[in-house]
Design a protein around this motif. Structure first.
Motif, PDB file in Angstrom:
ATOM      1  N   ALA A  38      17.278   5.143   2.389  1.00 14.09           N
ATOM      2  CA  ALA A  38      18.053   4.040   2.972  1.00 14.09           C
ATOM      3  C   ALA A  38      19.415   3.929   2.286  1.00 14.09           C
ATOM      4  CB  ALA A  38      17.284   2.724   2.824  1.00 14.09           C
ATOM      5  N   GLY A  62       0.796  -1.228   0.000  1.00 12.19           N
ATOM      6  CA  GLY A  62       0.000   0.000   0.000  1.00 12.19           C
ATOM      7  C   GLY A  62       0.824   1.272   0.000  1.00 12.19           C
ATOM      8  N   ILE A  63       2.133   1.128  -0.098  1.00  7.04           N
ATOM      9  CA  ILE A  63       2.996   2.308  -0.121  1.00  7.04           C
ATOM     10  C   ILE A  63       3.048   2.849  -1.550  1.00  7.04           C
ATOM     11  CG2 ILE A  63       5.350   3.127   0.277  1.00  7.04           C
ATOM     12  CD1 ILE A  63       5.620   0.921   2.416  1.00  7.04           C
ATOM     13  N   SER A  64       2.799   4.136  -1.699  1.00  4.83           N
ATOM     14  CA  SER A  64       2.738   4.702  -3.045  1.00  4.83           C
ATOM     15  C   SER A  64       4.099   4.615  -3.706  1.00  4.83           C
ATOM     16  CB  SER A  64       2.294   6.159  -2.986  1.00  4.83           C
ATOM     17  OG  SER A  64       3.319   6.925  -2.381  1.00  4.83           O
ATOM     18  N   GLU A  65       4.096   4.703  -5.012  1.00  6.92           N
ATOM     19  CA  GLU A  65       5.338   4.584  -5.767  1.00  6.92           C
ATOM     20  C   GLU A  65       6.337   5.647  -5.322  1.00  6.92           C
ATOM     21  OE1 GLU A  65       4.612   4.528  -9.943  1.00  6.92           O
ATOM     22  OE2 GLU A  65       6.704   4.043 -10.397  1.00  6.92           O
ATOM     23  N   SER A 109       6.498   7.292  -2.445  1.00  7.34           N
ATOM     24  CA  SER A 109       7.025   7.054  -1.100  1.00  7.34           C
ATOM     25  C   SER A 109       8.002   5.881  -1.092  1.00  7.34           C
ATOM     26  CB  SER A 109       5.881   6.759  -0.130  1.00  7.34           C
ATOM     27  OG  SER A 109       5.028   7.870  -0.052  1.00  7.34           O
ATOM     28  N   LEU A 154      11.772   6.066   0.300  1.00  5.36           N
ATOM     29  CA  LEU A 154      12.310   5.205   1.355  1.00  5.36           C
ATOM     30  C   LEU A 154      13.558   4.467   0.878  1.00  5.36           C
ATOM     31  CD1 LEU A 154       9.027   3.730   2.875  1.00  5.36           C
ATOM     32  CD2 LEU A 154      10.660   5.201   4.051  1.00  5.36           C
ATOM     33  N   LEU A 155      13.513   3.991  -0.344  1.00  9.74           N
ATOM     34  CA  LEU A 155      14.673   3.259  -0.864  1.00  9.74           C
ATOM     35  C   LEU A 155      15.880   4.180  -1.040  1.00  9.74           C
ATOM     36  CD1 LEU A 155      13.222   0.825  -3.565  1.00  9.74           C
ATOM     37  CD2 LEU A 155      13.963   0.307  -1.243  1.00  9.74           C
ATOM     38  N   ALA A 191      -3.735  -2.828  -2.737  1.00 14.54           N
ATOM     39  CA  ALA A 191      -3.400  -3.124  -1.337  1.00 14.54           C
ATOM     40  C   ALA A 191      -4.368  -2.390  -0.416  1.00 14.54           C
ATOM     41  CB  ALA A 191      -1.963  -2.719  -1.045  1.00 14.54           C
ATOM     42  N   GLU A 211      -0.387   5.091   4.601  1.00  7.12           N
ATOM     43  CA  GLU A 211      -0.752   5.387   3.210  1.00  7.12           C
ATOM     44  C   GLU A 211      -2.063   4.697   2.837  1.00  7.12           C
ATOM     45  OE1 GLU A 211       2.176   5.811   0.261  1.00  7.12           O
ATOM     46  OE2 GLU A 211       3.074   7.365   1.508  1.00  7.12           O
ATOM     47  N   ASP A 254       5.733  14.029   2.780  1.00 11.76           N
ATOM     48  CA  ASP A 254       4.588  13.123   2.779  1.00 11.76           C
ATOM     49  C   ASP A 254       5.022  11.716   3.155  1.00 11.76           C
ATOM     50  OD1 ASP A 254       4.372  12.828  -0.858  1.00 11.76           O
ATOM     51  OD2 ASP A 254       6.045  12.807   0.534  1.00 11.76           O
ATOM     52  N   VAL A 255       6.317  11.562   3.356  1.00 10.28           N
ATOM     53  CA  VAL A 255       6.801  10.276   3.837  1.00 10.28           C
ATOM     54  C   VAL A 255       7.303  10.497   5.247  1.00 10.28           C
ATOM     55  CG1 VAL A 255       8.300   8.342   3.385  1.00 10.28           C
ATOM     56  CG2 VAL A 255       7.687   9.869   1.528  1.00 10.28           C
ATOM     57  N   ASP A 256       6.855   9.642   6.108  1.00 15.69           N
ATOM     58  CA  ASP A 256       7.259   9.807   7.492  1.00 15.69           C
ATOM     59  C   ASP A 256       8.401   8.833   7.776  1.00 15.69           C
ATOM     60  OD1 ASP A 256       7.316  10.513  10.087  1.00 15.69           O
ATOM     61  OD2 ASP A 256       5.534   9.361  10.652  1.00 15.69           O
ATOM     62  N   PHE A 257       9.615   9.346   7.684  1.00 20.01           N
ATOM     63  CA  PHE A 257      10.755   8.459   7.929  1.00 20.01           C
ATOM     64  C   PHE A 257      10.930   8.295   9.424  1.00 20.01           C
ATOM     65  CE2 PHE A 257      11.705  10.969   4.164  1.00 20.01           C
ATOM     66  CZ  PHE A 257      12.073  10.019   3.251  1.00 20.01           C
ATOM     67  N   ILE A 258      11.364   7.117   9.839  1.00 17.35           N
ATOM     68  CA  ILE A 258      11.689   6.964  11.255  1.00 17.35           C
ATOM     69  C   ILE A 258      13.199   6.903  11.361  1.00 17.35           C
ATOM     70  CG2 ILE A 258      11.590   5.453  13.248  1.00 17.35           C
ATOM     71  CD1 ILE A 258       8.858   4.623  12.428  1.00 17.35           C
TER      72      ILE A 258
END
Ligand SMILES: Nc1ncnc2c1ncn2[C@@H]1O[C@H](COP(=O)(O)OP(=O)(O)OP(=O)(O)O)[C@@H](O)[C@H]1O
Ligand SMILES: [Mg+2]
Lengths: 386, 247
Positions: A334, A321-324, A326, A330-331, B78, B107, A382-386
Motif C-alpha cells: 500500500a 488473523g492475518i499473519s505478520e 502478510s 500489505l502495508l 484470531a 489466512e 502467499d498474499v493475495d493482493f487485490i
C-alpha cells in the motif's frame, strides 16, 4: 582503480535473445543496446504522424532546424550515437513509446546513453524508459536525457531501473516546460547496486505543472540517491514531488529535493514529500529539503518522514488473523503503490504493481532477465493482493 | 463448559501496574458486560486477550478452550475464534476492506487446513454481512477505516465480526459515538450472531447498550480488579450511583 572500458557499439545479434515481457501492453519499442541506439524502421503509425526517431548524428544532419531549436539544452558532439525523438505539433499518440536500454556486458564496461526528446506544441506523449541489465556482469551506466515540452503539450514519463547488484547507473534528466505544459513522472528504482538519479525540471512558461513521483526499493548494500530540483521561473506554476522508499538490510538512500522560486514567479504552488520505511536498524536514509524562495506569493510545503511500519496497523491486521508476514506485505505494498495513483496507463500500473509485489517478495534481485518479466502473475505469492 | 478463564492476571506497562489480579470466567453462549471508570484497565484487558505485546503480563494465566492463550500468536488467537472490536479502530490507507477481509478469512482458513474461500462465495458473504450493519456499499470499497466517521468505524468493526464469525467477541466501547439508530443496528448485528456456541464481552460506559444486548453478567473493573459482579440490574445501579461507593 577504474578498470572500466568505454563501451563500443555492440553487435545487434548479441541481444537477439533479449525479449521484453511487457506483454499486456502495446508499446512502440525503441532499442538502445549498451546505450547505443539501433534503428528499426518498422512503425508505419509513427511515420504517418511524421514522428522522427533517429540517431542524434542523423538529426544533426537531416533535421537541423528542429534539432537546433533544442540545442541550448545539452552540448552533444556530432559523433554521438544517441537517440533523438521528435513529436510534431498537435500529435496525440495513444500508444506509449518505450525506450529499452538493454545492458549486456562481458567485461566491466562504462556505458553512455544520450537521449533528446522534443514534444511539439499541443502534443501528448506517454513514454516508458527502462534500463535493464540482462546478465550479472559489471557495468557503469551514465544516462543523459533532455526533454523539451513546447507549449500546451504533455508528457507522462515512466522510468524503470532494474540493474544487477554489481552495477551502477547515473541518470541525469532535464525537462524544460513551456506555457501550460504538464509533466508527470514515475521514477521506479527497483533494484541496483548503486543508483543515482538527478532530475531537473524547469517551469519556464506560465501555468506549467510538474508532478514528480518516485519509488525506491533497495536492500543488501544497495545505494540509491535521488536529487530532484524544480525551478519555478514563471508565475502560476504548480509542482509536486512525492518520493517514497523502502530500505532493507544495510541499504542506503539519499533524497535531496530542491525547490527554487524565482522573483518572477508569483502564485507558485510547490509541494515536496519524502517518505521512508526502514525495515532494519542498519538501513540509512538521509533526506534534505532545500527551498530557495525569492517571492512572497508562494504556497510551499514540504515534509519528510523516516519510520518503521505502523505497529498499530500491524496489530489490527494480525488481530483479524492475518499473519505478520502478510500484514507487512500489505502495508508495504500500500505504501509503495500510492505513487502510482496518478498514473493513467492502467495495464502498465497492473504490471508495475506486479513488479512491486515480486520485489517485496524478494524475488527481483535474483531475476536474471528483464524486470518486465514480472508482468506474469506472481505464482509463489502467499498474499493475495487485490 | 468454560470458554475463557482468566486467573489472577497482573499486567503492567513501563513498570506501572495496570491489572492487579483479574479473575473472570466466561462460559459458552454467555454475554458479559464490563464497566468501570476511565483508565482502569478495560482496554488493557481486551488487548491482552487479543495478544498485544506492549503490556507485560507479570502473573496469572488465561485459558481459552483449554489452551494456554499465551502460547498463541495474535493471528493464531484470531484463527482460534477470538475477535477484538477496537475502541479506536486503526486506519490503513491503501488496503481496501475487501482485500483486508479476504486475506483475513483465507489466512484463518489456511490455519484450519482449509482451501481459500472461492471468490464468488466471498463476494456473496460480503454483500450479506454488509447489510447486517447497514454498511454503505461505497465504504466497503474504500481503504480500511480511512476517512471513516467515528460511527462508521464502529459499524465496520461489527461488519468484520460478522465476516469472521468468532467464538469469543470482545467489543470495546463499540457503542461510543453511535447515534440511536446506529446503536440499534449494531446491537441487532450482535444479537443476530448470538448462539449457544459463541460468547461476547461488551465493554461499555452506558447501560443503554444493555437494553439492546441483554447481558448475563455485569462486572465492574475498578483499579485493575473486578470488584463487583452482578446481574444486568447492576448496570442501572452504577448509572445512578457512579463508582466511588465500590471503593
Ligand atoms: N501504551 C501505554 N503507555 C502508557 N500507559 C498506558 C498505555 N496504554 C494504556 N496505558 C495506561 O493504562 C491505564 C489503563 O488504560 P485502559 O486503556 O486499559 O483504560 P480503560 O479502562 O479502557 O479506559 P477508557 O474507559 O477511558 O477507555 C491508563 O492509565 C492508561 O493511561
Ligand atoms: Mg478503553
Amino acid at each position: 582503480m577504474d578498470n572500466f572500458k568505454k563501451a563500443i557499439r555492440p553487435k545487434e545479434e548479441d541481444f537477439a535473445d533479449f525479449s521484453c515481457h511487457l506483454t499486456q501492453l502495446k508499446t512502440f519499442r525503441i532499442h538502445q543496446y549498451n546505450g547505443f541506439f539501433f534503428e528499426r524502421n518498422d512503425n508505419d503509425v509513427l511515420l504517418d504522424k511524421n514522428i522522427i526517431i533517429c540517431s542524434i548524428k542523423s538529426a544533426m544532419k537531416n533535421h537541423k532546424s528542429i534539432y537546433n531549436s533544442a540545442k541550448n539544452l545539452q552540448p552533444l558532439s556530432s559523433d554521438d550515437d544517441g537517440l533523438f525523438i521528435y513529436i510534431p505539433r498537435n500529435t496525440i499518440l495513444d500508444t506509449p513509446l518505450q525506450i529499452l536500454n538493454v545492458i549486456k556486458t562481458f567485461e566491466p564496461l562504462k556505458i553512455e546513453a544520450k537521449t533528446l526528446i522534443i514534444v511539439g506544441e499541443n502534443s501528448h506523449l506517454k513514454l516508458i524508459y527502462c534500463d535493464d541489465t540482462v546478465n550479472d556482469n559489471l557495468s557503469k551506466t551514465e544516462s543523459k536525457i533532455s526533454v523539451v515540452l513546447e507549449k500546451d503539450s504533455s508528457l507522462e514519463y515512466y522510468k524503470m531501473e532494474n540493474i544487477n547488484n554489481l552495477s551502477s547507473i547515473f541518470t541525469d534528466s532535464n525537462f524544460v516546460l513551456d506555457t501550460n505544459c504538464e509533466l508527470k513522472t514515475f521514477w521506479l528504482s527497483i533494484n541496483g547496486g548503486d543508483i543515482k538519479n538527478k532530475l531537473s525540471v524547469a517551469l519556464d512558461g506560465q501555468y506549467a505543472r510538474a508532478d514528480l513521483n518516485g519509488l525506491y526499493m533497495v536492500d543488501r548494500d544497495q545505494v540509491v540517491d535521488n536529487q530532484v530540483s524544480v525551478s519555478h521561473n514563471q508565475p502560476n506554476c504548480h509542482s509536486n514531488q512525492l518520493y517514497k522508499g523502502i530500505l532493507d538490510d544495510s541499504a542506503k538512500a539519499q533524497f535531496k529535493g530542491h525547490i527554487y522560486v524565482s522573483q518572477n514567479a508569483p502564485y507558485t504552488e510547490a509541494i515536496q514529500n519524502n517518505r521512508n520505511i526502514l525495515l532494519t536498524d542498519k538501513a540509512v536514509v538521509n533526506t534534505q529539503p532545500f527551498l530557495e524562495i525569492y517571492n512572497d506569493d508562494v504556497k510551499c510545503a514540504h515534509g519528510a518522514t523516516i519510520g518503521q511500519l505502523d505497529q498499530s496497523a500491524m496489530f489490527y491486521m494480525r488481530s483479524r488473523g492475518i499473519s505478520e508476514r502478510s500484514a507487512k506485505m500489505l502495508l508495504m505494498f500500500a505504501f509503495c503503490t500510492e505513487i502510482l495513483s496518478k498514473a493513467s496507463i492502467e495495464e502498465l500500473v497492473d504490471t508495475l504493481q506486479d513488479i512491486i509485489k515480486r520485489r517485496l517478495h524478494g524475488e527481483l534481485s535474483s531475476c536474471e532477465n528483464c524486470v518486465l518479466l514480472c508482468s506474469t502473475p506472481c505464482g509463489t505469492s502467499d498474499v493475495d493482493f487485490i | 463448559m468454560s470458554l475463557l478463564e482468566i486467573k489472577n492476571l497482573h499486567a503492567s506497562i513501563n513498570g506501572k501496574e495496570i491489572l492487579k489480579g483479574v479473575d473472570l470466567t466466561i462460559n459458552k453462549g454467555e454475554v458479559h458486560a464490563i464497566m468501570g471508570p476511565n483508565g482502569n484497565g478495560k482496554s488493557t484487558l481486551a488487548s491482552i486477550i487479543a495478544g498485544r505485546d506492549t503490556f507485560d503480563v507479570t502473573q496469572g494465566e488465561i485459558i481459552y478452550e483449554g489452551k494456554n492463550l499465551f502460547d498463541l500468536s495474535v493471528e493464531q488467537r484470531a484463527a482460534e475464534g477470538i475477535f477484538l472490536g477496537f475502541q479506536y479502530p486503526v486506519e490503513i490507507p491503501g488496503v481496501s476492506i475487501a482485500n483486508f477481509m479476504k486475506t483475513a478469512i483465507n489466512e484463518q482458513r489456511k490455519y484450519k487446513g482449509l482451501d481459500p474461500m472461492p471468490s464468488m462465495e466471498f463476494m456473496k458473504l460480503m454483500e450479506k454481512q454488509k447489510k447486517i450493519v447497514d454498511l454503505d456499499t461505497k465504504l466497503a470499497s474504500r481503504s480500511v477505516n480511512e476517512g471513516f466517521s467515528g460511527g462508521e468505524k464502529k459499524k465496520n468493526e461489527i461488519f468484520q465480526m460478522a465476516m469472521l464469525h468468532p467464538t469469543l467477541s470482545i467489543l470495546d466501547e463499540t457503542d461510543s459515538g453511535l447515534d440511536i439508530d446506529a446503536l440499534r443496528v449494531v446491537a441487532s448485528g450482535v444479537n443476530a450472531l448470538r448462539s449457544p456456541e459463541v460468547s461476547t464481552i461488551l465493554i461499555t460506559h452506558y447501560q443503554r447498550l444493555l437494553d439492546y444486548i441483554v447481558p448475563d453478567f455485569v462486572h465492574v473493573l475498578f483499579e485493575g480488579k473486578i470488584v463487583r459482579t452482578g446481574p444486568r440490574e447492576l448496570a442501572l445501579e452504577l448509572e445512578e450511583k457512579g463508582y466511588e461507593w465500590l471503593r
